[in-house]
Scaffold this active site. Sequence first.
Site, PDB file in Angstrom:
ATOM      1  N   ARG A 102     -19.965 -25.884  29.171  1.00  0.00           N
ATOM      2  CA  ARG A 102     -21.122 -26.270  28.360  1.00  0.00           C
ATOM      3  C   ARG A 102     -22.417 -25.815  29.041  1.00  0.00           C
ATOM      4  O   ARG A 102     -23.349 -25.350  28.378  1.00  0.00           O
ATOM      5  CB  ARG A 102     -21.107 -27.790  28.175  1.00  0.00           C
ATOM      6  CG  ARG A 102     -22.167 -28.314  27.247  1.00  0.00           C
ATOM      7  CD  ARG A 102     -22.029 -29.819  27.069  1.00  0.00           C
ATOM      8  NE  ARG A 102     -20.847 -30.170  26.332  1.00  0.00           N
ATOM      9  CZ  ARG A 102     -20.826 -30.365  25.005  1.00  0.00           C
ATOM     10  NH1 ARG A 102     -21.921 -30.210  24.310  1.00  0.00           N
ATOM     11  NH2 ARG A 102     -19.717 -30.685  24.391  1.00  0.00           N
ATOM     12  N   GLU A 143     -32.009 -37.686  26.506  1.00  0.00           N
ATOM     13  CA  GLU A 143     -31.239 -38.825  26.010  1.00  0.00           C
ATOM     14  C   GLU A 143     -31.017 -38.658  24.510  1.00  0.00           C
ATOM     15  O   GLU A 143     -31.977 -38.469  23.745  1.00  0.00           O
ATOM     16  CB  GLU A 143     -31.972 -40.135  26.299  1.00  0.00           C
ATOM     17  CG  GLU A 143     -31.157 -41.351  25.952  1.00  0.00           C
ATOM     18  CD  GLU A 143     -31.877 -42.651  26.268  1.00  0.00           C
ATOM     19  OE1 GLU A 143     -31.439 -43.693  25.746  1.00  0.00           O
ATOM     20  OE2 GLU A 143     -32.869 -42.644  27.029  1.00  0.00           O
ATOM     21  N   ASP A 195     -30.869 -38.666  20.782  1.00  0.00           N
ATOM     22  CA  ASP A 195     -31.581 -39.305  19.679  1.00  0.00           C
ATOM     23  C   ASP A 195     -32.553 -40.391  20.137  1.00  0.00           C
ATOM     24  O   ASP A 195     -32.786 -41.372  19.439  1.00  0.00           O
ATOM     25  CB  ASP A 195     -30.582 -39.892  18.663  1.00  0.00           C
ATOM     26  CG  ASP A 195     -29.728 -38.829  18.006  1.00  0.00           C
ATOM     27  OD1 ASP A 195     -30.219 -37.689  17.845  1.00  0.00           O
ATOM     28  OD2 ASP A 195     -28.568 -39.113  17.664  1.00  0.00           O
ATOM     29  N   HIS A 223     -32.795 -36.498  12.368  1.00  0.00           N
ATOM     30  CA  HIS A 223     -31.597 -37.336  12.502  1.00  0.00           C
ATOM     31  C   HIS A 223     -31.472 -38.199  11.249  1.00  0.00           C
ATOM     32  O   HIS A 223     -32.466 -38.761  10.784  1.00  0.00           O
ATOM     33  CB  HIS A 223     -31.732 -38.222  13.743  1.00  0.00           C
ATOM     34  CG  HIS A 223     -30.546 -39.083  13.967  1.00  0.00           C
ATOM     35  ND1 HIS A 223     -29.371 -38.579  14.473  1.00  0.00           N
ATOM     36  CD2 HIS A 223     -30.338 -40.385  13.728  1.00  0.00           C
ATOM     37  CE1 HIS A 223     -28.485 -39.568  14.548  1.00  0.00           C
ATOM     38  NE2 HIS A 223     -29.050 -40.668  14.102  1.00  0.00           N
ATOM     39  N   GLU A 233     -34.762 -35.804   3.937  1.00  0.00           N
ATOM     40  CA  GLU A 233     -34.768 -34.868   5.064  1.00  0.00           C
ATOM     41  C   GLU A 233     -35.395 -33.540   4.646  1.00  0.00           C
ATOM     42  O   GLU A 233     -36.220 -32.979   5.383  1.00  0.00           O
ATOM     43  CB  GLU A 233     -33.340 -34.616   5.564  1.00  0.00           C
ATOM     44  CG  GLU A 233     -32.720 -35.782   6.300  1.00  0.00           C
ATOM     45  CD  GLU A 233     -31.327 -35.445   6.803  1.00  0.00           C
ATOM     46  OE1 GLU A 233     -31.199 -34.482   7.583  1.00  0.00           O
ATOM     47  OE2 GLU A 233     -30.369 -36.138   6.406  1.00  0.00           O
ATOM     48  N   ARG A 261     -24.128 -30.079  18.473  1.00  0.00           N
ATOM     49  CA  ARG A 261     -23.743 -30.000  19.879  1.00  0.00           C
ATOM     50  C   ARG A 261     -24.839 -30.662  20.689  1.00  0.00           C
ATOM     51  O   ARG A 261     -26.026 -30.490  20.409  1.00  0.00           O
ATOM     52  CB  ARG A 261     -23.578 -28.555  20.339  1.00  0.00           C
ATOM     53  CG  ARG A 261     -22.410 -27.829  19.690  1.00  0.00           C
ATOM     54  CD  ARG A 261     -22.250 -26.435  20.253  1.00  0.00           C
ATOM     55  NE  ARG A 261     -21.956 -26.420  21.674  1.00  0.00           N
ATOM     56  CZ  ARG A 261     -20.742 -26.572  22.207  1.00  0.00           C
ATOM     57  NH1 ARG A 261     -19.708 -26.784  21.416  1.00  0.00           N
ATOM     58  NH2 ARG A 261     -20.566 -26.519  23.499  1.00  0.00           N
ATOM     59  N   LEU A 301     -27.103 -30.722  23.655  1.00  0.00           N
ATOM     60  CA  LEU A 301     -27.618 -29.761  24.619  1.00  0.00           C
ATOM     61  C   LEU A 301     -27.887 -30.470  25.943  1.00  0.00           C
ATOM     62  O   LEU A 301     -28.365 -31.605  25.968  1.00  0.00           O
ATOM     63  CB  LEU A 301     -28.893 -29.110  24.095  1.00  0.00           C
ATOM     64  CG  LEU A 301     -28.671 -28.218  22.878  1.00  0.00           C
ATOM     65  CD1 LEU A 301     -29.989 -27.865  22.215  1.00  0.00           C
ATOM     66  CD2 LEU A 301     -27.899 -26.967  23.272  1.00  0.00           C
ATOM     67  N   ASN A 324     -35.990 -32.491  16.354  1.00  0.00           N
ATOM     68  CA  ASN A 324     -34.719 -32.626  15.650  1.00  0.00           C
ATOM     69  C   ASN A 324     -34.929 -33.596  14.494  1.00  0.00           C
ATOM     70  O   ASN A 324     -35.836 -34.432  14.528  1.00  0.00           O
ATOM     71  CB  ASN A 324     -33.652 -33.171  16.602  1.00  0.00           C
ATOM     72  CG  ASN A 324     -32.267 -33.183  15.975  1.00  0.00           C
ATOM     73  OD1 ASN A 324     -31.918 -32.327  15.175  1.00  0.00           O
ATOM     74  ND2 ASN A 324     -31.466 -34.172  16.341  1.00  0.00           N
TER      75      ASN A 324
END
Length: 151
Positions: free
Chosen positions: A14, A92, A94, A58, A123, A40, A42, A56
Amino acid sequence: IDTAVVPHQNYATRDLFDVALADVVARYQPDLVVMAGFMRILGEQFVNRFEGRMINIHPSLLPAFPGTHTHARALDAGVKTHGCTVHLVTSELDAGPIIAQASVPVLAGDDVATLSARVLVEEHRLYPRVVQDWLAGNFDQRLRELAAREC
């Protein structure tokens, strides 16, 4: 629009994938790294490289229901309101500072499919607006303050 593909299967670990992906992203010198549907996690090294300029979306009203299966978990919890959150990405999962949220009611008879569909509409409305506002500089001061609190 230039594109690049970095198949994670081509890397033994990874961490090696994260380095390769970060190198490809860095070549574009992005003002903003926008993640959506990238399922994934990161690593810290990748996140730190783009710290303060990676967002991001969510499918929950964070901090509620981080991780996966958010709609099922919301239904199981019996919440009356659900939605989506745009947040700064931190190491960490979300847990980065919240930039914007949109909510939808949880209706009687909702299942994962119906709730998910209503959240997805929000969204698609919220994320482009946040990206546009970010690139226009409308979040600069607020995000610097959020990032400073996180450090």
